[in-house]
Design a protein around this motif. Structure first.
Motif, short mmCIF file in Angstrom:
data_model
loop_
_atom_site.label_atom_id
_atom_site.label_comp_id
_atom_site.label_asym_id
_atom_site.label_seq_id
_atom_site.Cartn_x
_atom_site.Cartn_y
_atom_site.Cartn_z
N LEU A 22 43.85 50.73 38.18
CA LEU A 22 44.88 49.85 38.49
C LEU A 22 44.51 49.50 39.87
CD1 LEU A 22 48.03 51.50 36.99
CD2 LEU A 22 46.52 49.72 35.87
N ALA A 23 44.10 48.25 40.25
CA ALA A 23 43.68 47.70 41.52
C ALA A 23 44.99 47.74 42.43
CB ALA A 23 42.87 46.68 41.55
N THR A 24 44.71 47.85 43.65
CA THR A 24 46.04 47.54 44.57
C THR A 24 45.56 46.58 45.59
OG1 THR A 24 47.03 49.64 44.28
CG2 THR A 24 47.57 48.77 46.17
N SER A 25 46.09 45.55 45.67
CA SER A 25 45.60 44.37 46.73
C SER A 25 46.71 43.28 46.43
CB SER A 25 44.49 43.73 46.34
OG SER A 25 44.17 42.82 47.46
N SER A 26 47.03 42.66 47.68
CA SER A 26 48.08 41.65 47.68
C SER A 26 47.60 40.23 47.00
CB SER A 26 48.62 41.31 49.02
OG SER A 26 47.42 40.99 50.04
N SER A 27 46.24 40.12 47.22
CA SER A 27 45.52 39.02 46.62
C SER A 27 44.17 39.61 45.90
CB SER A 27 45.17 37.98 47.66
OG SER A 27 44.57 38.54 48.63
N GLN A 28 43.79 39.05 44.69
CA GLN A 28 42.78 39.80 44.04
C GLN A 28 41.43 39.23 44.44
OE1 GLN A 28 43.09 42.15 41.12
NE2 GLN A 28 44.77 42.40 42.44
N PRO A 29 40.55 40.13 44.89
CA PRO A 29 39.11 39.69 45.36
C PRO A 29 38.53 39.15 44.18
CG PRO A 29 39.02 42.00 45.01
CD PRO A 29 40.78 41.64 44.86
N LYS A 30 37.33 38.38 44.46
CA LYS A 30 36.40 37.84 43.27
C LYS A 30 35.23 38.51 43.48
CE LYS A 30 38.29 33.01 43.52
NZ LYS A 30 37.82 31.30 43.67
N THR A 31 34.91 39.12 44.55
CA THR A 31 33.65 40.09 44.64
C THR A 31 33.90 41.09 45.68
OG1 THR A 31 32.50 37.76 44.79
CG2 THR A 31 31.13 39.59 45.35
N LEU A 32 33.38 42.22 45.23
CA LEU A 32 33.19 43.35 46.12
C LEU A 32 31.73 43.85 46.62
CD1 LEU A 32 35.50 45.69 43.52
CD2 LEU A 32 36.18 44.39 45.62
N VAL A 33 31.84 44.54 47.86
CA VAL A 33 30.35 44.74 48.27
C VAL A 33 30.37 46.08 48.76
CG1 VAL A 33 31.18 43.79 50.72
CG2 VAL A 33 29.03 43.62 49.86
N ILE A 34 29.13 46.73 48.68
CA ILE A 34 28.89 47.79 49.49
C ILE A 34 27.52 47.85 49.99
CG2 ILE A 34 30.23 49.38 47.78
CD1 ILE A 34 27.86 50.03 46.43
N PRO A 35 27.44 48.70 51.41
CA PRO A 35 25.96 48.69 52.05
C PRO A 35 25.35 49.47 51.13
CG PRO A 35 27.71 49.86 53.13
CD PRO A 35 28.39 49.34 51.86
N ALA A 154 42.04 48.93 47.55
CA ALA A 154 42.16 50.27 46.66
C ALA A 154 42.01 50.15 45.29
CB ALA A 154 43.32 51.02 46.97
N VAL A 155 41.23 50.98 44.57
CA VAL A 155 41.28 51.29 43.16
C VAL A 155 41.72 52.55 42.83
CG1 VAL A 155 40.12 50.87 41.02
CG2 VAL A 155 39.22 49.59 43.15
N PRO A 156 42.99 52.77 42.53
CA PRO A 156 43.81 54.17 42.17
C PRO A 156 43.17 55.08 41.39
CG PRO A 156 45.45 52.66 42.47
CD PRO A 156 44.05 51.68 42.18
N ARG A 157 42.34 54.65 40.16
CA ARG A 157 41.99 55.45 39.18
C ARG A 157 40.65 55.47 38.74
NH1 ARG A 157 46.53 56.49 34.93
NH2 ARG A 157 45.32 58.38 34.32
N VAL A 158 39.43 55.40 39.59
CA VAL A 158 38.25 55.43 39.26
C VAL A 158 37.66 56.57 38.42
CG1 VAL A 158 35.98 54.91 40.07
CG2 VAL A 158 37.86 53.62 40.84
N VAL A 159 37.12 56.24 37.34
CA VAL A 159 36.69 57.57 36.44
C VAL A 159 35.23 58.09 36.91
CG1 VAL A 159 35.98 58.09 33.98
CG2 VAL A 159 38.17 56.80 34.40
N PHE A 160 34.97 59.12 36.91
CA PHE A 160 33.52 59.61 37.30
C PHE A 160 33.64 60.96 36.53
CE2 PHE A 160 37.12 61.34 40.08
CZ PHE A 160 36.49 62.68 40.34
#
Length: 398
Positions: A22-35, A154-160
């Motif tokens: 379940l994602a937590t954000s006031s507005s949903q992003p279209k793309t995510l990014v990591i270095p 934030a993504v509260p429940r990422v499975v690993f």
């Protein structure tokens, strides 16, 4: 090898992961990014993602074909948002797990709980693996408009999956596990896509320098690099193909490979085809084929624009008009001040996969993996566009 008790088709998990993550954000992003950082010692590609409650920056080695994220749960894992995945959950079955820990003979802690789904975390850098419970926890990742970095979401429940401390051997110093980006319903790209209802696409751009970051995008284009170079418009595409048997170091019987295979039909050098047995390029009896990988060792090569003046190499795909052109910067390796060598390694007399397009060949090339259309896009060298993979602007413009 453990016999699989169940394996659910990928399409059944779309709504499942949406409820699990379940994602937590006031507005949903279209793309995510990591270095992405290239480790100068191990030549591994690593990233850092904030996870747990309270948040802790976790360094992870990147395995583009890995089935899921796994982390060391034995060395001081503390988080109030940690939740084990139960054996009878749909996400356990859909992950391809074939095992369940009914009783853990220690006090409950991360990595040791009763009636939890168990999977097989694997370290491809040391060829080691084991068993560990699946769980979920909070993660925070940066969003982007494809041009600059934006707010963290934030993504509260990422499975690993939980790994053991001894499995960290061979990883970059400080790494606590592996970020799996493979063709799996529990890989990070699929979970992020489901969390924010973004397209199931990954765009990987590895820097050739250990002093400047490359980038991985989760979601759709644009993928823009300084100075205002939008790379996605010039991609060529080839279909992804499925290897029906896992190519991981450890797996449950019946699970397909989560590596990304493509249909390479020939190799040309300066326009001349290299004589090859065509069966060498096909997946036959679960062996052979061509895949991309960030696990294989790479080396640095100093160059001016597109590398040493050597013959170009074309990897010809499903059509003669679709080819991945490799220039000297991605084909030659400087081993001494006055010595350069061809940057390809003999896979041996009986390799599991015939051709692996490794990290060195991927550097300063943008590769997009489209899981929805089941295709792979590639740019060839960005050096011709007068930019590199280290030229993405992570600084927010807001």
């Amino acid at each position: 090898m453990v016999t699989s008790s169940s394996f659910i088709l990928c399409s059944l998990l779309l709504c499942l992961v949406s409820s699990q993550v379940l994602a937590t954000s006031s507005s949903q992003p279209k793309t995510l990014v990591i270095p992405v950082t290239k480790d100068s010692s191990t030549l591994q590609y690593t990233t850092q993602i904030k996870q747990r409650t309270p948040l802790v920056p976790i360094k992870l080695a990147i395995d583009v074909g890995g089935i899921f994220q796994w982390v060391d749960c034995e060395s001081g894992y503390v988080s109030s948002s940690y939740r084990p995945v139960s054996c009878d959950s749909q996400i356990c079955m859909a992950s391809g797990s074939g095992a369940c820990v009914t009783e853990c003979y220690s006090p409950p802690r991360p990595g040791c709980n009763n009636n939890t789904c168990s999977h097989l975390p694997n370290n491809p850098f040391s060829n080691s693996g084991g068993g560990g419970e699946m769980a979920s926890d909070t993660a925070v990742i940066q969003s982007t408009d494809g041009k600059t970095g934006s707010k963290a979401v934030a993504v509260p429940r990422v499975v690993f999956t939980c790994g053991s401390a001894w499995m960290l051997e061979g990883l970059s110093v400080g790494a606590l596990g592996i970020a799996g980006l493979g063709r799996s319903e529990v890989s990070l790209p699929v979970q992020f896509a489901s969390a924010f209802n973004i397209q199931k696409k990954i765009a990987i751009c590895l820097s050739s320098s250990s002093s400047s970051n490359g980038v991985i995008f989760f979601g759709d284009s644009p993928y823009e690099f300084l100075p205002n170079v939008e790379v996605s418009k010039s991609l060529m595409y080839t279909p992804l193909i499925l290897n029906p048997v896992s190519t991981a170091g450890s797996y449950f019987e019946g699970n397909p490979s989560t590596d990304y295979f493509i249909n390479l039909t020939s190799i040309k050098i300066n326009g001349n085809a290299v004589p090859l047995n065509p069966t060498f390029l096909n997946i036959t009896d679960d062996n052979g084929g061509t895949k991309i990988s960030t696990v294989n060792p790479t080396n640095n090569t100093p160059y001016t624009r597109v590398g040493p003046a050597v013959p170009i190499i074309d990897l010809v795909m499903h059509s003669s008009s679709v080819y991945w052109r490799i220039f000297g910067a991605n084909s030659m390796v400087q081993v001494k001040e006055d010595v350069i060598c061809l940057g390809f390694v003999d896979g041996g007399s009986n390799p599991r996969t015939s051709i692996v397009i490794g990290g060195y060949q991927l550097e300063d090339n943008l590769v997009q993996i489209d899981l929805e259309k089941e295709r792979l896009g590639f740019s060839s060298s960005l050096l011709f566009k007068q930019t590199t993979c280290s030229n993405f602007n992570f600084t927010s413009s807001a």
